[in-house]
Motif scaffolding. Structure first.
Motif, PDB file in Angstrom:
ATOM      1  N   PHE A  31      14.795 -34.695 -14.268  1.00  0.00           N
ATOM      2  CA  PHE A  31      15.390 -34.326 -15.542  1.00  0.00           C
ATOM      3  C   PHE A  31      15.888 -35.583 -16.247  1.00  0.00           C
ATOM      4  CE2 PHE A  31      16.074 -31.056 -12.378  1.00  0.00           C
ATOM      5  CZ  PHE A  31      15.705 -29.873 -13.011  1.00  0.00           C
ATOM      6  N   THR A  32      15.737 -35.626 -17.564  1.00  0.00           N
ATOM      7  CA  THR A  32      16.304 -36.720 -18.344  1.00  0.00           C
ATOM      8  C   THR A  32      17.312 -36.137 -19.329  1.00  0.00           C
ATOM      9  OG1 THR A  32      14.611 -36.686 -20.098  1.00  0.00           O
ATOM     10  CG2 THR A  32      14.151 -38.005 -18.136  1.00  0.00           C
ATOM     11  N   ILE A  33      18.465 -36.769 -19.414  1.00  0.00           N
ATOM     12  CA  ILE A  33      19.549 -36.290 -20.286  1.00  0.00           C
ATOM     13  C   ILE A  33      19.969 -37.441 -21.186  1.00  0.00           C
ATOM     14  CG2 ILE A  33      21.858 -35.297 -20.364  1.00  0.00           C
ATOM     15  CD1 ILE A  33      21.374 -34.223 -17.529  1.00  0.00           C
ATOM     16  N   GLU A  34      19.625 -37.357 -22.441  1.00  0.00           N
ATOM     17  CA  GLU A  34      19.949 -38.432 -23.385  1.00  0.00           C
ATOM     18  C   GLU A  34      21.444 -38.470 -23.689  1.00  0.00           C
ATOM     19  OE1 GLU A  34      18.706 -39.759 -27.930  1.00  0.00           O
ATOM     20  OE2 GLU A  34      18.930 -37.661 -27.378  1.00  0.00           O
ATOM     21  N   ASP A  35      22.054 -37.306 -23.865  1.00  0.00           N
ATOM     22  CA  ASP A  35      23.467 -37.219 -24.239  1.00  0.00           C
ATOM     23  C   ASP A  35      24.179 -36.339 -23.208  1.00  0.00           C
ATOM     24  OD1 ASP A  35      25.953 -36.687 -25.360  1.00  0.00           O
ATOM     25  OD2 ASP A  35      25.192 -36.435 -27.406  1.00  0.00           O
ATOM     26  N   TYR A  36      24.778 -36.979 -22.199  1.00  0.00           N
ATOM     27  CA  TYR A  36      25.398 -36.201 -21.124  1.00  0.00           C
ATOM     28  C   TYR A  36      26.584 -35.387 -21.625  1.00  0.00           C
ATOM     29  CZ  TYR A  36      27.696 -34.759 -16.856  1.00  0.00           C
ATOM     30  OH  TYR A  36      28.277 -33.990 -15.882  1.00  0.00           O
ATOM     31  N   GLU A  37      27.370 -35.936 -22.539  1.00  0.00           N
ATOM     32  CA  GLU A  37      28.545 -35.216 -23.041  1.00  0.00           C
ATOM     33  C   GLU A  37      28.140 -33.889 -23.687  1.00  0.00           C
ATOM     34  OE1 GLU A  37      32.392 -35.859 -26.038  1.00  0.00           O
ATOM     35  OE2 GLU A  37      30.984 -37.509 -25.644  1.00  0.00           O
ATOM     36  N   LYS A  38      27.119 -33.939 -24.516  1.00  0.00           N
ATOM     37  CA  LYS A  38      26.609 -32.727 -25.165  1.00  0.00           C
ATOM     38  C   LYS A  38      26.023 -31.772 -24.125  1.00  0.00           C
ATOM     39  CE  LYS A  38      23.218 -31.344 -28.679  1.00  0.00           C
ATOM     40  NZ  LYS A  38      22.182 -31.860 -29.623  1.00  0.00           N
ATOM     41  N   SER A  98      26.737 -31.614 -20.943  1.00  0.00           N
ATOM     42  CA  SER A  98      27.791 -31.124 -20.066  1.00  0.00           C
ATOM     43  C   SER A  98      28.526 -29.933 -20.686  1.00  0.00           C
ATOM     44  CB  SER A  98      28.786 -32.246 -19.767  1.00  0.00           C
ATOM     45  OG  SER A  98      29.826 -31.792 -18.930  1.00  0.00           O
ATOM     46  N   LYS A  99      28.709 -29.964 -21.995  1.00  0.00           N
ATOM     47  CA  LYS A  99      29.354 -28.830 -22.670  1.00  0.00           C
ATOM     48  C   LYS A  99      28.503 -27.569 -22.516  1.00  0.00           C
ATOM     49  CE  LYS A  99      31.844 -31.515 -26.172  1.00  0.00           C
ATOM     50  NZ  LYS A  99      31.920 -31.861 -27.620  1.00  0.00           N
ATOM     51  N   ALA A 100      27.185 -27.738 -22.635  1.00  0.00           N
ATOM     52  CA  ALA A 100      26.284 -26.598 -22.455  1.00  0.00           C
ATOM     53  C   ALA A 100      26.316 -26.105 -21.011  1.00  0.00           C
ATOM     54  CB  ALA A 100      24.859 -26.990 -22.855  1.00  0.00           C
ATOM     55  N   LEU A 101      26.396 -27.046 -20.053  1.00  0.00           N
ATOM     56  CA  LEU A 101      26.478 -26.665 -18.637  1.00  0.00           C
ATOM     57  C   LEU A 101      27.761 -25.873 -18.377  1.00  0.00           C
ATOM     58  CD1 LEU A 101      25.523 -26.806 -15.680  1.00  0.00           C
ATOM     59  CD2 LEU A 101      26.749 -28.990 -15.489  1.00  0.00           C
ATOM     60  N   LYS A 102      28.871 -26.314 -18.963  1.00  0.00           N
ATOM     61  CA  LYS A 102      30.142 -25.613 -18.757  1.00  0.00           C
ATOM     62  C   LYS A 102      30.097 -24.208 -19.345  1.00  0.00           C
ATOM     63  CE  LYS A 102      32.907 -29.810 -18.418  1.00  0.00           C
ATOM     64  NZ  LYS A 102      33.837 -30.738 -19.106  1.00  0.00           N
ATOM     65  N   ASN A 103      29.408 -24.048 -20.461  1.00  0.00           N
ATOM     66  CA  ASN A 103      29.244 -22.707 -21.042  1.00  0.00           C
ATOM     67  C   ASN A 103      28.439 -21.814 -20.108  1.00  0.00           C
ATOM     68  OD1 ASN A 103      30.680 -23.288 -23.375  1.00  0.00           O
ATOM     69  ND2 ASN A 103      28.867 -23.942 -24.509  1.00  0.00           N
ATOM     70  N   LEU A 104      27.414 -22.406 -19.479  1.00  0.00           N
ATOM     71  CA  LEU A 104      26.602 -21.652 -18.528  1.00  0.00           C
ATOM     72  C   LEU A 104      27.425 -21.277 -17.297  1.00  0.00           C
ATOM     73  CD1 LEU A 104      23.860 -20.517 -17.619  1.00  0.00           C
ATOM     74  CD2 LEU A 104      23.296 -22.798 -16.741  1.00  0.00           C
ATOM     75  N   GLN A 105      28.239 -22.226 -16.805  1.00  0.00           N
ATOM     76  CA  GLN A 105      29.105 -21.955 -15.656  1.00  0.00           C
ATOM     77  C   GLN A 105      30.127 -20.868 -15.986  1.00  0.00           C
ATOM     78  OE1 GLN A 105      30.428 -25.993 -15.115  1.00  0.00           O
ATOM     79  NE2 GLN A 105      28.892 -26.424 -13.526  1.00  0.00           N
ATOM     80  N   LYS A 106      30.599 -20.865 -17.229  1.00  0.00           N
ATOM     81  CA  LYS A 106      31.527 -19.814 -17.665  1.00  0.00           C
ATOM     82  C   LYS A 106      30.829 -18.467 -17.674  1.00  0.00           C
ATOM     83  CE  LYS A 106      34.730 -18.676 -21.420  1.00  0.00           C
ATOM     84  NZ  LYS A 106      35.273 -19.131 -22.734  1.00  0.00           N
ATOM     85  N   GLU A 107      29.590 -18.450 -18.179  1.00  0.00           N
ATOM     86  CA  GLU A 107      28.806 -17.217 -18.231  1.00  0.00           C
ATOM     87  C   GLU A 107      28.545 -16.681 -16.819  1.00  0.00           C
ATOM     88  OE1 GLU A 107      26.872 -14.181 -20.281  1.00  0.00           O
ATOM     89  OE2 GLU A 107      27.902 -15.896 -21.186  1.00  0.00           O
ATOM     90  N   ASN A 108      28.368 -17.595 -15.859  1.00  0.00           N
ATOM     91  CA  ASN A 108      28.096 -17.209 -14.469  1.00  0.00           C
ATOM     92  C   ASN A 108      29.371 -17.015 -13.651  1.00  0.00           C
ATOM     93  OD1 ASN A 108      25.323 -17.323 -14.932  1.00  0.00           O
ATOM     94  ND2 ASN A 108      25.177 -19.470 -14.292  1.00  0.00           N
TER      95      ASN A 108
END
Length: 523
Positions: A293-300, A302-312
């Motif tokens: 996986f390549t992630i150009e903007d980790y901060e952005k 990471s926010k999406a990952l946290k939303n997914l973790q919240k959903e789960n």
């Protein structure tokens, strides 16, 4: 209101109702005709998660006859039956006029006793094809209920059904029965195929994949469940529309993969710009497969990952753990991997089945210092985490398999494994320059596919042999090992590059190259 004005309003109201009524009748008739015209497609997609479409055109068959990949993938028996059907229908002028110039739909669906069946469908439209017409097939025809058994010679046999101005053919009784039982109902996948087929008119053939239904097909092929490196194919709410490119030494597909669910891990990457892949430079030569996986903007991201973790419903547990770590070790755990991460990460599997996680980092020495209190020394270059789940917390699903791993840091690569011995294999390969990128096969593979991606999957056939011997059911492993199967293919790759919420996709199945061919590429 005057009587005249009242009459005008009443007249206008009647006109509007009349126009609305005519529009409704027109569009409902149009939609009905459209559904009838697409009956073949709607029927097949109900059963088949993989759809192959092409125009019934002589040029297509001429090109297809010059390459062997279909025979090698489908196996001798099914390939021979398809050739027999081509001879009986396409090469038969009395029959071919039914489908001349029309779209042929070939679907692959799960069969009985761990088999993979196929169903061929063509929408005939306004053509009266009946049992008398079938006599032109030059086959032994036997009526069985609402379908026909066709026998060509001593062994070749298939089943045919005529339904709603469409012709359906399958290699199995179950397949044709399934097709006959299917209803012409609404289907998001069929609509997706129709929408994308408008943009694929100049291609010879197209493949469409419904990843949500794909496990039903793969369970007939695999002994194992779709976890770990196979999780890409496990109940993903995603579709792919790919154009088929012909070649004597490879199967190449190009197109789009579209993730439909907002709670899908891969969706987190849909707005991350592709990067030039470099993390594979450190992979051992015995790598069997990898997902990177390549992630150009980790901060952005990471926010999406946290939303997914919240959903789960994982967010509270993660926050509590991080707070306890911060208090116990007097550090801010959020300043570890988020600060030192450097755009790329990967999970790979060695030919022995052992798994390794790799994260590209910046300032490896500083990260190592940061993690001293959070870990315990196991060997001079290898440490083990005291706390679980840290990598999964920061990088999501692929790293959850490393619950409390051993780790090492070398040349700004943070490397983890569930066994210290696996890390030692990595270190020995890295220092001995026994790397995947140093092999001729991988060099040739990289030359044939884009150097940039957002997500990339790779399988090395030779290194995966022992893994597939455990995961593939016997008939498919035999095909995997057969000279007439995929024995001569060495690499499979699937690249996804983010593009406005979807993924530009390249799929490559590449044949082995002879020593002379590889050597000639160097000059």
């Amino acid at each position: 209101m005057s009587l005249v004005m009242r009459k005008i309003y009443i007249t206008l109201a009647l006109l509007i109702l009349g126009v609305a009524g005519m529009a409704y009748l027109y569009f409902s008739t149009l939609m009905k005709d459209s559904n009838n015209n697409d009956h073949a497609l709607y029927t097949v997609v109900n059963s088949a998660p993989v759809i192959f479409t092409f125009e019934n055109d002589k040029g297509f068959y001429d090109i297809l006859s010059k390459q062997e990949v279909t025979t090698e993938l489908l196996g001798t028996e099914k390939s021979q039956l398809l050739k027999t059907l081509k001879s009986a229908i396409v090469d038969n002028s009395g029959i071919n006029n039914w489908i001349e110039g029309k779209k042929v739909i070939l679907g692959f669906l799960p069969g009985q006793n761990n088999t993979v069946d196929f169903a061929i469908a063509v929408q005939l439209q306004n053509m009266d094809v009946n049992e008398a017409s079938l006599k032109n097939l030059k086959a032994e025809i036997k009526k069985e209920g609402n379908y026909y058994e066709l026998k060509f010679g001593d062994t070749a046999k298939c089943y045919l059904s005529l339904k709603n101005q469409a012709i359906f053919i399958s290699n199995s009784k179950q397949g044709i029965t399934q097709i006959n039982a299917a209803k012409n109902t609404e289907s998001d996948f069929a609509d997706y195929i129709k929408k994308n087929s408008r943009f694929a008119k100049n291609t010879l053939a197209n493949i469409y994949v419904n990843y949500g239904q794909l496990p039903s097909l793969l369970k007939n092929i695999l002994n194992s469940t779709l976890t770990g490196e196979l999780s890409l194919f496990n109940k993903q709410n995603a579709y792919a529309a790919l154009s088929y490119n012909f070649g004597s030494d490879k199967l190449l597909l190009n197109g789009y993969t579209e993730v439909n669910s907002e709670t899908n891990f891969f969706k987190l990457f849909a707005d991350q710009k592709e990067q030039k892949v470099s993390i594979d430079q450190c992979f051992p030569e015995q790598t069997a497969n990898y997902t990177l996986f390549t992630i150009e903007d980790y901060e952005k991201w990471s926010k999406a990952l946290k939303n997914l973790q919240k959903e789960n419903k994982e967010e509270d547990k993660i926050n509590k753990q991080h707070q306890e770590i911060n208090e116990q070790y007097r550090i801010k755990i959020e300043q570890s991997f988020p600060v030192y991460f450097n755009k790329q990460l990967a999970v790979l599997q060695l030919k022995t089945g052992e798994k390794i996680g790799v994260v590209d980092i910046k300032n490896g020495d500083k990260l190592e210092q940061f993690l001293l209190d959070l870990s315990t020394e196991y060997a001079p270059e290898i440490r083990i985490f005291k706390e679980p789940h840290l990598l999964g917390n920061f990088f999501g699903e692929p790293f959850k398999k490393f619950e409390r791993p051993f780790f090492t840091i070398i040349d700004n690569h943070f490397v983890v494994a569930n066994y210290a011995s696996t890390l030692q294999v990595f270190l020995n390969s890295y220092r001995g320059n026994k790397l995947l990128v140093s092999t001729n096969d991988y060099t040739y593979f990289k030359d044939q596919i884009s150097s940039s991606a957002t997500i990339a999957f790779y399988i090395n056939r030779d290194n995966s042999s022992d893994i597939f011997s455990k995961n593939l059911r016997a008939p498919y492993y035999k095909q995997y090992q057969s000279k007439n199967g995929v024995k001569d293919y060495n690499a499979f790759g699937y690249q996804l590059s983010a593009d406005n919420g979807k993924f530009l996709s390249n799929v490559l199945l590449l044949k082995n190259q002879t020593t002379n061919t590889i050597d000639s590429l160097k000059y």
